[in-house]
Scaffold this active site. Structure first.
Site, PDB file in Angstrom:
ATOM      1  N   ASN A   1       0.850  -1.184   0.000  1.00 51.75           N
ATOM      2  CA  ASN A   1       0.000   0.000   0.000  1.00 51.75           C
ATOM      3  C   ASN A   1       0.886   1.235   0.000  1.00 51.75           C
ATOM      4  O   ASN A   1       2.010   1.201   0.488  1.00 51.75           O
ATOM      5  CB  ASN A   1      -0.893   0.027   1.243  1.00 51.75           C
TER       6      ASN A   1
ATOM      7  N   PRO B   1      -2.950 -11.419   7.913  1.00 54.66           N
ATOM      8  CA  PRO B   1      -3.579 -11.326   9.238  1.00 54.66           C
ATOM      9  C   PRO B   1      -4.084  -9.919   9.497  1.00 54.66           C
ATOM     10  O   PRO B   1      -3.500  -8.933   9.024  1.00 54.66           O
ATOM     11  CB  PRO B   1      -2.443 -11.702  10.195  1.00 54.66           C
TER      12      PRO B   1
ATOM     13  N   LYS C   1     -15.802  -0.065  10.535  1.00 54.96           N
ATOM     14  CA  LYS C   1     -14.505  -0.604  10.965  1.00 54.96           C
ATOM     15  C   LYS C   1     -14.376  -0.565  12.483  1.00 54.96           C
ATOM     16  O   LYS C   1     -13.833  -1.487  13.098  1.00 54.96           O
ATOM     17  CB  LYS C   1     -13.376   0.187  10.305  1.00 54.96           C
TER      18      LYS C   1
END
Length: 419
Positions: free
Chosen positions: A229, A325, A359
């Protein structure tokens, strides 16, 4: 001080010696002088030979209303103000722009002109604002030089990311004059972010352990390619430094970034998401956890041992991906070692508030720092951020601020939570 530039100025009595090195960004030194004068600082200038190819002594003198120094061996200058006195007469020495050349000389202790001699002879704080081609900024030699200067206590205004005069794009653009001014004012005001932690009433997080993640993760495809990213690490590193300044013991887990490690912070360097999770788990227990890293969501199922070759006429390889993860959710999961305050980041391009609130619930976080990273925002890789602090009690919308200021504000809010 008199003249139009000083109209309506406050007077601080602080003196800045501005060293202007060679580079196209030298023109920004003129605006910096103007801002410093408006802030009430006295300004004297040292102009290098290469700096004189981009700005003139007359321009610097007109704006600073002070003599411009350039020649180490000028008998007149030596009789009026020797280089030793010049190096110590100011409250702060600022190098802007700081080229790769002058940074290398500073790191090596070279003193072959007036600018480098003054820098070597000073007993005052020094702040540098680097500006150079992206390849020069990322070169191991420059990275090592910056690390050396940081160890010696030199303050740094990190360069911005963006298009350059050489038609390349990346980190290396000189910070804007208001950003440099803010860093100068912070140094002149006293202890700064990156300095040793404060104590007493000014250290509300003393005795607390903070875990911070920063930067991207690199997920290897083969030995030369990876999935990642976009992240400069500037915001995460600033948060780590701000928490340390409030007295916390800070562990910073950082992916590959070009920014220097903050002073007073324990840094663990990693590359992949799995390495980051292992480092975070090993750092527990912690009172505070701030997950500012831009972790890659996926990795290839099996990275190639050798470079995947591009062969004429062959189809592109098919990459099989598996989820990485979830570091935020893993650390925020209920358990005896869960930090008392868990803060996540939501970098979104669409439906910012809805995604941030979702989130918050999904990850079991206490706060989410939400920001719009769409290309038009200029946030990703830039020097500023515009965030919303989302919690179960509501949403706080903060104004657009320099990333260091966002970090300080977040650190103060965290300190308030701990009483």
């Amino acid at each position: 001080m008199a003249g139009k530039e000083m109209t309506g100025e406050k007077k601080t009595g602080k003196k800045v010696l501005l060293i202007v090195a060679g580079g196209i960004a030298a023109y920004k030194a003129l605006e910096l002088i103007r801002l410093l004068r408006r802030a009430g600082c006295g300004v004297s200038c040292v102009l290098t030979d290469n700096g004189g190819r981009f700005v003139t002594p007359l321009s610097l003198q007109a704006l600073s209303e002070s003599k411009v120094y350039a020649d180490l061996f000028s008998l007149t200058d030596e009789s009026e103000m020797g280089h030793i006195e010049l190096s110590r007469a100011a409250d702060l020495l600022v190098v802007a722009p700081a080229t790769a050349n002058i940074l290398a000389k500073m790191a090596a202790g070279v003193a072959d002109d007036l600018a480098t001699t003054v820098l070597l002879a000073t007993d005052k704080p020094v702040l540098v604002a680097p500006a150079m081609n992206v390849r020069m900024w990322l070169h191991p030699a420059t990275v090592a030089n910056m690390a050396t200067l940081a160890e010696r206590g030199v303050h740094v205004v990190q360069p911005n990311e963006g298009p350059m005069a050489c038609n390349e794009f990346g980190p290396g653009r000189l910070a804007e004059p208001p950003e440099i001014l803010a860093a100068i004012e912070a140094v002149l005001a006293g202890p700064t972010i990156g300095a040793a932690p404060t104590s007493g009433a000014s250290a509300p997080l003393a005795g607390r352990h903070a875990l911070v993640t920063s930067g991207p993760t690199y997920e290897p495809i083969d030995p030369v390619r990876y999935i990642a990213n976009r992240s400069s690490g500037r915001q995460g590193h600033a948060i780590a430094a701000a928490l340390a300044q409030l007295g916390a013991r800070v562990t910073l887990v950082s992916g590959p970034v070009s920014v220097a490690d903050p002073d007073g912070v324990s840094v663990v360097h990693i590359e992949s998401a799995r390495e980051m999770l292992d480092a975070c788990t090993s750092a527990l227990p912690a009172d505070i956890a701030v997950f500012a890293a831009a972790v890659a969501d996926w990795r290839v199922t099996t990275a190639a041992v050798g470079k995947i070759k591009k062969r004429p006429g062959a189809e592109p390889p098919t990459l099989s991906l598996v989820a990485n993860p979830d570091i935020l959710a893993s650390i925020a999961a209920a358990g005896p070692e869960r930090p008392r305050l868990v803060v996540g980041f939501a970098a979104e391009t669409d439906d910012l508030m809805a995604n941030a609130q979702s989130k918050l619930a999904r990850k079991n976080a206490d706060w989410i720092v939400a920001n719009d990273v769409s290309p038009s925002s200029g946030i990703m890789g830039g020097a500023e951020n515009a965030v919303h602090l989302v919690s179960a009690s509501g949403i706080e919308t903060w104004p657009r601020l320099a990333k260091d200021d966002v970090a300080r504000r977040l650190a103060r809010r965290i300190a308030e939570t701990f009483g």
